[in-house]
Design a protein around this motif. Sequence first.
Motif, PDB file in Angstrom:
ATOM      1  N   LYS A 124     -69.099  69.870  61.262  1.00  0.00           N
ATOM      2  CA  LYS A 124     -68.124  68.662  60.410  1.00  0.00           C
ATOM      3  C   LYS A 124     -67.311  68.573  61.849  1.00  0.00           C
ATOM      4  O   LYS A 124     -67.684  67.481  62.152  1.00  0.00           O
ATOM      5  N   ARG A 125     -66.596  69.498  62.232  1.00  0.00           N
ATOM      6  CA  ARG A 125     -65.255  69.064  63.385  1.00  0.00           C
ATOM      7  C   ARG A 125     -65.736  68.808  64.254  1.00  0.00           C
ATOM      8  O   ARG A 125     -65.550  68.105  64.984  1.00  0.00           O
ATOM      9  N   ILE A 126     -66.942  69.278  64.751  1.00  0.00           N
ATOM     10  CA  ILE A 126     -67.874  69.132  66.426  1.00  0.00           C
ATOM     11  C   ILE A 126     -68.193  67.619  66.270  1.00  0.00           C
ATOM     12  O   ILE A 126     -68.338  67.376  67.380  1.00  0.00           O
ATOM     13  N   GLU A 127     -68.770  67.569  64.813  1.00  0.00           N
ATOM     14  CA  GLU A 127     -69.360  65.723  65.495  1.00  0.00           C
ATOM     15  C   GLU A 127     -68.231  64.826  65.548  1.00  0.00           C
ATOM     16  O   GLU A 127     -68.566  64.330  66.367  1.00  0.00           O
ATOM     17  N   GLY A 128     -67.571  64.935  64.933  1.00  0.00           N
ATOM     18  CA  GLY A 128     -65.993  64.358  64.725  1.00  0.00           C
ATOM     19  C   GLY A 128     -64.866  64.213  66.689  1.00  0.00           C
ATOM     20  O   GLY A 128     -65.149  63.409  66.863  1.00  0.00           O
ATOM     21  N   GLU A 129     -65.417  65.207  67.129  1.00  0.00           N
ATOM     22  CA  GLU A 129     -65.269  65.625  68.248  1.00  0.00           C
ATOM     23  C   GLU A 129     -66.126  64.781  69.880  1.00  0.00           C
ATOM     24  O   GLU A 129     -65.667  64.484  70.686  1.00  0.00           O
TER      25      GLU A 129
END
Length: 278
Positions: A124-129
Amino acid sequence: MLRFLAPLLALLLCLPAHADSYITRLLDKPVPGGVAVVDLGNGAQAPTARYQGRSVLVVKEQNSRWLAIVGVPLTVKPGTQQLAIKDASGNRTQAFTVGSKKYPEQRITLKNKRQVNPDPADLKRIEGELAEQIAAYRTFTPATPSNLLLDKPVNGPLSSKFGVRRFFNGEERNPHAGLDFAVPAGTPIKSPAAGKVILTGNYFFNGNTVFVDHGQGFISMFCHMSKIDVKVGDAVPRGGVVGKVGATGRATGPHMHWNISLNDARVDPAIFIGAFQP
């Protein structure tokens, strides 16, 4: 002697006007992950060019001809490609040819298994980044870059080349999208051309990261930094320090990773420092 000079002179007169273009000699490496320099003519006004739906860097060399500096994605297959051109005469297309290039493989072992197979929270973090970084790569401002022959951000040997197929703990991931320089932690990282800082952050894979816009979709990205010394909106001169080398994010040790993007295509930075190898 004259009988030898006459054929040579005839040959030179037959060559196109841009044959000795400095920019063409420097940058024209039309392969996947490379750069195509396309002659757009010598109109009084600057033409615009688009490739795969993205605006392309256009410069005028020696007050003469307009040149499109086209980033060719690694995913492009060898063959004929098309530029969409708009100039004083209207809309047209212009073809250029992409050759082939084979990239080597690299196998890396990481102790942190989450850097190979992230857990759901990581994803989820990677998607936003990723969305933030893609938006930065797609920045297109009208300013002409201060220089196309770039300075090295650090002085040191290359430890990993662009385009290498990477296997982390035996699993293939995205090809290496930049150059790695083997330099100690804390080494100052200098901007290879003047520009504006458009994004900074601490990211899952890239660690401490800085994006610098050099103009017209010509973007530098530096990552795995130990320290960021600039903020979004800062104007950075050529040679200005943006941060220091580190090993943050997915890194096995201190090094400087540098990406170059043209029209949202990651291309080999070695082209711009005279170190490209066919």
